[in-house]
Every structure is written in structure tokens, then in C-alpha cells.
Enzyme design. Structure first.
Site, PDB file in Angstrom:
ATOM      1  N   PRO A 247     -25.779 -19.303   2.532  1.00 24.36           N
ATOM      2  CG  PRO A 247     -24.103 -19.057   0.949  1.00 24.36           C
ATOM      3  CD  PRO A 247     -24.681 -20.047   1.909  1.00 24.36           C
ATOM      4  CD  GLU A 248     -31.118 -16.749   4.900  1.00 22.54           C
ATOM      5  OE1 GLU A 248     -32.132 -16.060   4.752  1.00 22.54           O
ATOM      6  OE2 GLU A 248     -30.674 -17.056   6.025  1.00 22.54           O
TER       7      GLU A 248
ATOM      8  NE  ARG B 156     -20.150 -26.450   7.515  1.00 27.77           N
ATOM      9  CZ  ARG B 156     -21.025 -26.369   8.497  1.00 27.77           C
ATOM     10  NH1 ARG B 156     -22.120 -27.098   8.453  1.00 27.77           N
ATOM     11  NH2 ARG B 156     -20.834 -25.571   9.524  1.00 27.77           N
TER      12      ARG B 156
ATOM     13  CG  HIS C  87     -11.232 -26.009   2.185  1.00 32.45           C
ATOM     14  ND1 HIS C  87     -11.187 -27.311   2.637  1.00 32.45           N
ATOM     15  CD2 HIS C  87     -10.842 -25.221   3.211  1.00 32.45           C
ATOM     16  CE1 HIS C  87     -10.782 -27.302   3.901  1.00 32.45           C
ATOM     17  NE2 HIS C  87     -10.563 -26.056   4.265  1.00 32.45           N
TER      18      HIS C  87
END
Length: 276
Positions: free
Chosen positions: A2-3, A111, A92
């Protein structure tokens, strides 16, 4: 990853969903997400209310009463979901913030690269990762004279310079490729070889592109969703990223993908020529 536009979109959604809610308890399932003592993290947030949610670069800032702030970095795959405590946990899910009204803020990260840190609000600007950030890409903060001065001292290629968060905050791989295409600058052009006119155009395109991406809810390439679990729409407006082998929308030349600073980089070899 994400930016800025994606993080800002998440922030806006969370403000609507959880602002002013009070935490009943916090449960950390995967301790490595937390920077610092996990037990203290859970204990200190008990009974705290969310007063506001801010953002600096790609960092989310959850501001609680009694002078506490949680810094959250989503990294590659981090997401926040707001659910009823009666709903089963998603796979997750690593941190659960349960509110007194029975709803939960769940942090989900495939992750497990995301990080959270709880500090005193008055110390936010002293946190190294935030203290070294460059200006936000806004007209009144991202000043042309400063941008020209920073680039003049950098001999490396402009693409990795744009990814350097000390130059301007929030740009990542996708938007760096896009603004360079919009500015007709080759990603391998040394930063200090750009003319003031090129730098001025690049600055304008950075501000314009990131503003447009925020308005579109960000870009979803793989798995990004906002706080409402909606995908972004800006991927439909990308001109060069992910379009290798396709014709340039400006001149028709085939878009090329190379690696620059170990990052996949997309450009038009005709429109974007290296400045030497």
C-alpha cells in the site's frame, strides 16, 4: 505494498467506522506485529477511546485519549477489518481490538510484515521512521525550491530517489512509474541531471496523481482493500505500470519493463529518454 493513496483511503474509512469507540480489550495473536512489550501494549490500550486517526506518509496514526498514539505500518499485505465480535475470525488475523459496543477492529496480514508501536502522542515526531520522512505531496508542503535542491545533490537514478521517503513521503513503486511516464522522464535518468523545468513538472504530476488516486480509493493490484473491504479503482487509470508489452497510450511504442534498484519498472522507451 500500500502506498500513500491506499493508506489514506484506509484512514478515511476507519474514521467513519471506529472514531470515538472505546476499547474493551486487545488480544495480540502474533506478537511480532508489536514493537515493544506485548503485555504493556494490551494493557495500556484497555479503556482507551480513539479520538482521531491520522496519517504520515505510509504510516497510520491512531490517536487515543490520555496522550497515547499507535503507529501502524501496513507494509506489504496489512489490512484492517471492522466486524462484530460474533463473526468468526478471518484467516491471518493477528491483532484484535474489541470495543465496548461489541464490534472489533481486526488486523489481518498474510505475510505478517506489518508493525504496530504504542507511544506517547507528544513523542510521535521523534520516532526515527517518522522523523526522517520528507514532505507530504501537497502544494503547501512539497515545495519546488526544496525539491530542486534535494535532487541536485543526488547522482543516482530518479526512480530510486522517488522511492526514498526522505525526499517526498508516500510514493511507492506503482506511482513512481506513473509520475515518471506523465513527466516524460526515463527512470534511469540521474536525479541531478534533471532541469528545473523537468523537476517542476515532476512535482506537479506527483501531487496531481496521488490526489487522483486518493479520490479513486487507491489502486488494487493484488489484494489491497480499504476498511470497508472495497477494492480501489485507480488501477483502471494506470498508464504504464503493469502494461509491459502493450502500446504506450501517448505514442504507441511498446511499454518496456526493466529492473531499477531491484524494483520492476515500467516505461516507454520513446517518450521517456535518458537525460545525460
Amino acid at each position: 505494498m500500500p502506498e500513500l493513496p491506499e493508506v489514506e483511503t484506509v484512514r478515511r474509512g476507519l474514521v467513519k467506522l471506529i472514531k470515538n469507540k472505546t476499547i474493551k480489550k486487545v488480544k495480540v495473536i502474533y506478537p511480532k506485529i508489536i514493537t515493544g512489550d506485548v503485555g504493556q501494549f494490551e494493557q495500556q490500550l484497555h479503556g482507551k477511546s480513539i479520538q482521531s486517526i491520522g496519517r504520515r506518509g505510509k504510516f497510520l496514526l491512531f490517536n487515543f485519549d490520555q496522550g497515547l498514539t499507535m503507529i501502524s505500518h501496513l507494509r506489504m499485505e496489512g489490512k484492517y477489518f471492522v466486524k462484530s465480535s460474533l463473526e468468526p475470525l478471518e484467516k491471518h488475523t493477528h491483532v484484535i481490538f474489541e470495543f465496548v459496543d461489541g464490534s472489533q477492529l481486526r488486523y489481518n496480514d498474510v505475510r505478517k510484515f506489518g508493525r504496530m508501536q504504542l507511544i506517547k502522542t507528544q513523542q510521535v515526531k521523534e520516532v526515527p521512521n517518522l522523523a526522517k520522512l520528507g514532505p507530504e505531496p501537497l502544494d503547501n508542503q512539497f515545495l519546488l525550491v526544496d525539491f530542486i535542491q534535494k535532487l541536485a545533490g543526488k547522482k543516482k537514478a530518479i526512480k530510486p530517489v522517488l522511492l526514498d521517503q526522505t525526499v517526498v513521503a508516500g510514493l511507492g513503486n506503482i506511482y513512481a512509474d506513473e509520475v515518471l511516464w506523465l513527466s516524460k522522464i526515463h527512470p534511469l535518468t540521474p536525479a541531478n541531471k534533471l532541469s528545473p523545468a523537468q523537476i517542476s513538472l515532476l512535482r506537479q504530476q506527483i501531487i496531481k496523481e496521488l490526489t487522483a488516486a486518493v479520490a479513486a480509493g487507491g489502486t488494487t493490484i493484488r489484494s489491497y482493500t480499504d476498511a470497508f473491504e472495497h477494492s480501489g479503482k485507480f488501477q483502471f487509470d494506470l498508464h504504464v505500470y503493469g502494461r509491459q508489452g502493450q502500446p504506450c497510450q501517448r505514442c504507441g511504442t511498446e511499454i518496456v519493463k526493466i529492473r531499477v534498484a531491484q524494483r520492476g519498472t515500467h516505461f516507454c522507451p520513446n517518450c521517456q529518454r535518458v537525460t545525460k
